[in-house]
Design an enzyme around this catalytic site. Structure first.
Site, short mmCIF file in Angstrom:
data_model
loop_
_atom_site.label_atom_id
_atom_site.label_comp_id
_atom_site.label_asym_id
_atom_site.label_seq_id
_atom_site.Cartn_x
_atom_site.Cartn_y
_atom_site.Cartn_z
N LYS A 43 0.66 -1.13 0.33
CA LYS A 43 -0.18 -0.02 0.25
C LYS A 43 0.72 1.44 -0.25
O LYS A 43 1.72 1.83 0.75
CB LYS A 43 -1.25 0.15 1.29
CG LYS A 43 -1.94 1.35 1.37
CD LYS A 43 -3.08 0.46 1.88
CE LYS A 43 -4.36 1.83 2.06
NZ LYS A 43 -5.45 0.87 2.16
N GLU A 76 -8.03 -5.85 -8.88
CA GLU A 76 -8.53 -4.91 -7.96
C GLU A 76 -9.57 -4.31 -8.57
O GLU A 76 -9.09 -4.64 -9.82
CB GLU A 76 -7.76 -5.12 -7.13
CG GLU A 76 -6.66 -3.47 -7.38
CD GLU A 76 -5.55 -3.43 -5.99
OE1 GLU A 76 -5.43 -4.07 -5.11
OE2 GLU A 76 -5.22 -2.25 -6.83
#
Length: 176
Positions: A43, A76
């Site tokens: 992230k 995703e």
């Protein structure tokens, strides 16, 4: 080249007021691809493709976009992990496809692996499989579980996602 190895932090805090949307529309973002591999699972605030796909979603009246990797496999959506339901199987892309190693992703996989009668599968996924799914949902730490009601021209039911949301809420309350 950095002059030091010092680390700086910026932390902001705000309350979470996310409300699950009754209708949630997604489509493919095909202008740029996410590189598969474990570096993409980290992230960071440096995810330009996700930002461009978010702009595309907004410009096209979508709630989100599905991101693809260089092999045109599903990775995703712009801000969440994606799961599809087909029969008794729930499928999500593995980390090696380039998806974020999300906390909620791990928790949902853990819940589903314990559910009797459900097969939890982490394997490569194609856009065509999304089209053929019975149901789609996305997960992240802010929204929890968000059922997807429309992908391209196909409408989806949300029964499984809503049951899973209830299981997650019970887990939050009981800690079990």
């Amino acid at each position: 080249t950095p002059k030091t190895n010092d680390v700086d932090y910026l932390i902001t805090v705000d309350s979470i007021n996310y409300q699950t949307k009754e209708e949630y529309r997604i489509d493919l973002y095909k202008d740029f691809y996410v590189n598969s591999g474990y570096l993409s699972t980290i992230k960071s605030t440096n995810k330009l493709i996700n930002t461009l796909a978010s702009v595309y979603a907004e410009e096209n009246d979508l709630d989100n976009c599905v991101l693809l990797n260089e092999r045109k496999g599903v990775v995703e959506v712009t801000n969440a992990n994606i799961f599809l339901v087909k029969g008794d199987t729930v499928k999500t892309p593995p980390l090696s496809e380039g998806c974020l190693k999300g906390i909620m992703r791990e928790k949902v996989i853990e819940i589903l692996q314990k559910k009797e009668g459900i097969e939890m599968e982490e394997s490569a996924m194609t856009p065509f499989e999304i089209q053929k799914a019975d149901e789609i949902f996305i997960t992240n730490s802010i929204m929890g579980i968000q059922p997807v009601t429309r992908y391209r021209k196909k409408e989806f039911k949300t029964d499984f996602s809503k049951k899973l949301q209830s299981s997650l809420k019970i887990l939050e309350i009981t800690g079990k």
